[in-house]
Design a protein around this motif. Structure first.
Motif, PDB file in Angstrom:
ATOM      1  N   LYS A   7       0.839  -1.196   0.000  1.00  0.00           N
ATOM      2  CA  LYS A   7       0.000   0.000   0.000  1.00  0.00           C
ATOM      3  C   LYS A   7       0.880   1.255   0.000  1.00  0.00           C
ATOM      4  O   LYS A   7       2.047   1.217   0.401  1.00  0.00           O
ATOM      5  N   LEU A   8       0.280   2.358  -0.445  1.00  0.00           N
ATOM      6  CA  LEU A   8       0.943   3.666  -0.393  1.00  0.00           C
ATOM      7  C   LEU A   8       0.433   4.418   0.828  1.00  0.00           C
ATOM      8  O   LEU A   8      -0.787   4.569   1.012  1.00  0.00           O
ATOM      9  N   LEU A   9       1.344   4.930   1.643  1.00  0.00           N
ATOM     10  CA  LEU A   9       0.988   5.710   2.825  1.00  0.00           C
ATOM     11  C   LEU A   9       1.400   7.156   2.599  1.00  0.00           C
ATOM     12  O   LEU A   9       2.554   7.437   2.243  1.00  0.00           O
ATOM     13  N   THR A  10       0.469   8.076   2.806  1.00  0.00           N
ATOM     14  CA  THR A  10       0.768   9.504   2.661  1.00  0.00           C
ATOM     15  C   THR A  10       0.299  10.231   3.911  1.00  0.00           C
ATOM     16  O   THR A  10      -0.495   9.708   4.699  1.00  0.00           O
ATOM     17  N   ALA A  24       0.486  11.190  13.718  1.00  0.00           N
ATOM     18  CA  ALA A  24       0.206   9.960  12.982  1.00  0.00           C
ATOM     19  C   ALA A  24      -1.098  10.137  12.214  1.00  0.00           C
ATOM     20  O   ALA A  24      -2.122   9.518  12.509  1.00  0.00           O
ATOM     21  N   ASP A  25      -1.043  11.057  11.240  1.00  0.00           N
ATOM     22  CA  ASP A  25      -2.145  11.280  10.299  1.00  0.00           C
ATOM     23  C   ASP A  25      -1.744  10.589   9.003  1.00  0.00           C
ATOM     24  O   ASP A  25      -0.854  11.078   8.279  1.00  0.00           O
ATOM     25  N   VAL A  26      -2.361   9.470   8.707  1.00  0.00           N
ATOM     26  CA  VAL A  26      -1.894   8.620   7.622  1.00  0.00           C
ATOM     27  C   VAL A  26      -3.072   8.201   6.749  1.00  0.00           C
ATOM     28  O   VAL A  26      -4.095   7.720   7.252  1.00  0.00           O
ATOM     29  N   LEU A  27      -2.914   8.381   5.442  1.00  0.00           N
ATOM     30  CA  LEU A  27      -3.880   7.872   4.482  1.00  0.00           C
ATOM     31  C   LEU A  27      -3.316   6.608   3.856  1.00  0.00           C
ATOM     32  O   LEU A  27      -2.157   6.593   3.411  1.00  0.00           O
ATOM     33  N   VAL A  28      -4.116   5.572   3.815  1.00  0.00           N
ATOM     34  CA  VAL A  28      -3.720   4.317   3.188  1.00  0.00           C
ATOM     35  C   VAL A  28      -4.369   4.260   1.806  1.00  0.00           C
ATOM     36  O   VAL A  28      -5.602   4.178   1.694  1.00  0.00           O
ATOM     37  N   PHE A  29      -3.533   4.344   0.766  1.00  0.00           N
ATOM     38  CA  PHE A  29      -3.996   4.273  -0.624  1.00  0.00           C
ATOM     39  C   PHE A  29      -3.683   2.903  -1.201  1.00  0.00           C
ATOM     40  O   PHE A  29      -2.713   2.256  -0.805  1.00  0.00           O
ATOM     41  N   ASP A  30      -4.476   2.519  -2.211  1.00  0.00           N
ATOM     42  CA  ASP A  30      -4.176   1.264  -2.891  1.00  0.00           C
ATOM     43  C   ASP A  30      -2.887   1.370  -3.694  1.00  0.00           C
ATOM     44  O   ASP A  30      -2.073   0.451  -3.725  1.00  0.00           O
ATOM     45  N   SER A  31      -2.673   2.543  -4.345  1.00  0.00           N
ATOM     46  CA  SER A  31      -1.456   2.729  -5.143  1.00  0.00           C
ATOM     47  C   SER A  31      -1.315   4.195  -5.502  1.00  0.00           C
ATOM     48  O   SER A  31      -2.278   4.970  -5.400  1.00  0.00           O
ATOM     49  N   LEU A  32      -0.118   4.576  -5.958  1.00  0.00           N
ATOM     50  CA  LEU A  32       0.121   5.949  -6.407  1.00  0.00           C
ATOM     51  C   LEU A  32      -0.597   6.219  -7.718  1.00  0.00           C
ATOM     52  O   LEU A  32      -0.920   7.370  -8.033  1.00  0.00           O
ATOM     53  N   GLU A  33      -0.866   5.181  -8.478  1.00  0.00           N
ATOM     54  CA  GLU A  33      -1.477   5.353  -9.789  1.00  0.00           C
ATOM     55  C   GLU A  33      -2.976   5.643  -9.681  1.00  0.00           C
ATOM     56  O   GLU A  33      -3.483   6.595 -10.280  1.00  0.00           O
TER      57      GLU A  33
END
Length: 594
Positions: free
Chosen positions: A74-77, A342-351
């Motif tokens: 996963k992508l974490l931002t 710890a403010d984190v968004l979990v994305f499926d991908s950068l694309e």
């Protein structure tokens, strides 16, 4: 207990011990790749979390037995940071706004609550801030520099004098001065005294950022605004304006909200002119709750920027670290690093950038927390703010008693939807029994009023063209910056009924059709926000908009443009409680030549 914005001694001590491996983290986000906002890289790393904070990012194993959450592949931002938004424009109260924002990945907002301030002064602003602090959403306060913005013209229920603004400016959550109007700065410099700039001096000395409202402010006037301390602008309308402001050292905020679409029209100048993307933030300004979905709120800004040639990493930074760094909080917010929230968004991908989970202050938002379900509680001071008498048809007299012609020449407000500006058009209107009669006109003309909430004698009259409403009337109690009651209709009878129902509701939106009230949205909180659950409010907003469109309304935003019809700082002609108002000349002008 409400958590402070900055870490306490105890939190710092434990964070350091967790980083050294002396204590166990509370949670590890394991196996993911995170956005490093400092090197513009996506790197492999486990995020160790202690309480509200990130203690360490590492690929080393943890020697303690601790809870882990698998984010492999996963992508974490960082959580999104909305650097300029007016919560009140959502039409929901702070508690429900926070729920919607968090669902969309927004973990921090910068707001000024000046709409409530214009109604309830400093106590109202403080009550709004307190309500926000009781939610997980972090709120950075921008202090209004004065209220009303145009004291020589506007008569608002609430005021904010310099001493009160200074007190708010020194608060721990305050990061700047809000909406410092460019032409006001020029006016003070031309005709004022050094003491007029005292709040700006205090703000800059104490590392608060004076934020500009620099509409059409260019050249030497822009230089003057920078010279006295302004640090940003969110009102750019042209690409060369963005270039000038960035080259002169301003942080430029491009908006995408319910009405404003400057991300779409201006973001490509970053690539075409080779501008440094770190000097750009993507913000909202004003957005209805019905537009606050994961795909239409902050993530839409990111995707639009990418479509216009901005790299995905730069686009993500425009809604995270660029904004927090501008507010001098880049080490705490809008970043993933030890010592940051710890403010984190979990994305499926950068694309594809599809948000899968939202973590705010070390807790996933979809976990049950009592504050998420707390029923809003507000003071009577904010729940009873419409204090005028009912409006009568006798107050809607456009012509003198002696007028006996069959027609009258009138100046009518018309909206340019592309620019969101208004203009005046000349019209020759029929007169029946000594008064303008719009019920028989072939073109779409409407009666338009703005009634003061407190002073019953203040009912300003105007006329509107091409809204499209074929019959009936609509009234609203949200009119930006002063919040008089704005109502329009094909007949005076319907207009009065809609406006008086708004008064009965202590604020709201009311639609009258065929002489009957057919839809309404109560807005009892300061007369501009609902206290009902967000989805209930969203359903009523959509119902009202659909009914207005079915009734002939042609404007893309049938409600939101109504909120702007009374905004005396917006170009070029508006309705005030004194009548038709020329916002450039800053004066009331007659709407008829009778």
């Amino acid at each position: 207990m409400i958590d402070p914005l900055f870490p306490t001694d105890q939190e710092r001590f434990r964070l350091g011990r967790v980083a050294l491996g002396l204590e166990s983290p509370d949670l590890i986000l394991a196996g993911g790749h995170y956005l490093n906002v400092y090197t513009n890289e996506v790197l492999r790393g486990d995020i160790w979390i202690s309480g509200r904070w990130i203690a360490r990012i590492t690929t080393d194993p943890c020697t303690h037995t601790t809870e882990t959450y698998d984010v492999s592949e996963k992508l974490l931002t960082p959580g999104f940071v909305d650097g300029h938004i007016h919560v009140e424009s959502s039409l929901v109260d702070p508690v429900n706004f926070a729920k919607l924002a968090l669902q969309c990945g927004v973990t921090t907002v910068a707001t000024d609550f000046h709409e409530v301030g214009a109604i309830a002064g400093k106590p109202g602003i403080q009550e709004m801030l307190l309500a926000m602090k009781q939610t997980p959403l972090k709120t950075l306060l921008m202090t209004p520099i004065q209220l009303p913005f145009l004291p020589e013209i506007q008569r608002t229920l609430g005021t904010l004098v310099p001493a009160e603004a200074l007190d708010l400016l020194e608060g721990p959550e305050t990061v700047g001065l809000a909406e410092v109007i460019g032409n006001k700065i020029v006016e003070w410099l031309t005709h004022g005294r050094p003491s007029d700039l005292a709040l700006l001096t205090n703000a800059t000395e104490n590392r608060r950022t004076p934020e500009g409202h620099l509409f059409f402010t260019r050249g030497d006037e822009l230089d003057a605004c920078l010279a006295v301390g302004l640090s940003s602008d969110h009102e750019s309308r042209q690409q060369d304006e963005v270039v000038e402001k960035i080259r002169k050292g301003l942080f430029v905020m491009l908006r995408n909200g319910t009405l404003a679409k400057e991300v779409e029209t201006l973001i490509e100048v970053v690539k075409s002119e080779g501008l440094p993307p770190e000097h750009i933030g993507l913000v909202t300004d004003d957005m209805k709750a019905s537009d606050m979905t994961p795909d239409t709120y902050m993530l839409k800004k990111v995707r639009v920027a990418i479509e216009h040639g901005i790299s995905p990493i730069d686009a993500l930074k425009m809604v995270t670290h660029n904004v927090s760094s501008h507010y001098r909080l880049g080490e705490l917010i809008g970043t993933l690093r030890p010592g940051a929230y710890a403010d984190v968004l979990v994305f499926d991908s950068l694309e594809s950038l599809s948000i899968e989970r939202v973590m705010c202050s070390g807790r996933f938002f979809d976990q049950p927390h009592s504050e998420h379900d707390r029923a809003p509680q507000y003071s009577d001071h904010l729940l009873h703010t419409v204090n005028r008498d009912p409006i009568t048809e006798n107050q809607l007299c456009y012509l003198p008693d002696s007028f006996d012609d069959s027609t009258v020449s009138a100046k009518v407000i018309q909206l340019n939807q592309e620019t969101r500006f208004t203009e005046l058009v000349d019209a020759n209107l029929p007169v029946v029994n000594g008064e303008i009669d719009l019920t028989s006109t072939a073109e779409n003309y409407l009666y338009l009023i703005c009634a003061n909430r407190e002073f019953s004698e203040l009912v300003g009259l105007g006329l509107l063209k091409d809204y499209g409403l074929q019959e009936g009337a609509v009234a609203v109690s949200l009119a930006h910056d002063h919040h008089g009651i704005v109502a329009l209709g094909r007949s005076k009878e319907a207009l009065v009924r809609a406006a008086n129902r708004v008064i009965e509701l202590q604020g709201g939106i009311v639609l009258v059709q065929q002489g009957e009230i057919t839809a309404e949205l109560p807005l009892p909180l300061a007369g501009i926000m609902a206290t009902a659950p967000a989805q209930e409010v969203i359903n009523k907003i959509k119902l009202l908009e659909n009914m207005l469109r079915e009734g002939g309304v042609r404007w893309r935003e049938p409600l939101f443009f109504l909120f702007w019809l009374g905004m005396e700082v917006a170009p070029y002609f508006r309705i005030s409680d004194h009548g038709l108002f020329d916002t450039e000349a800053q004066r009331v002008i007659p709407c008829t030549e009778a």
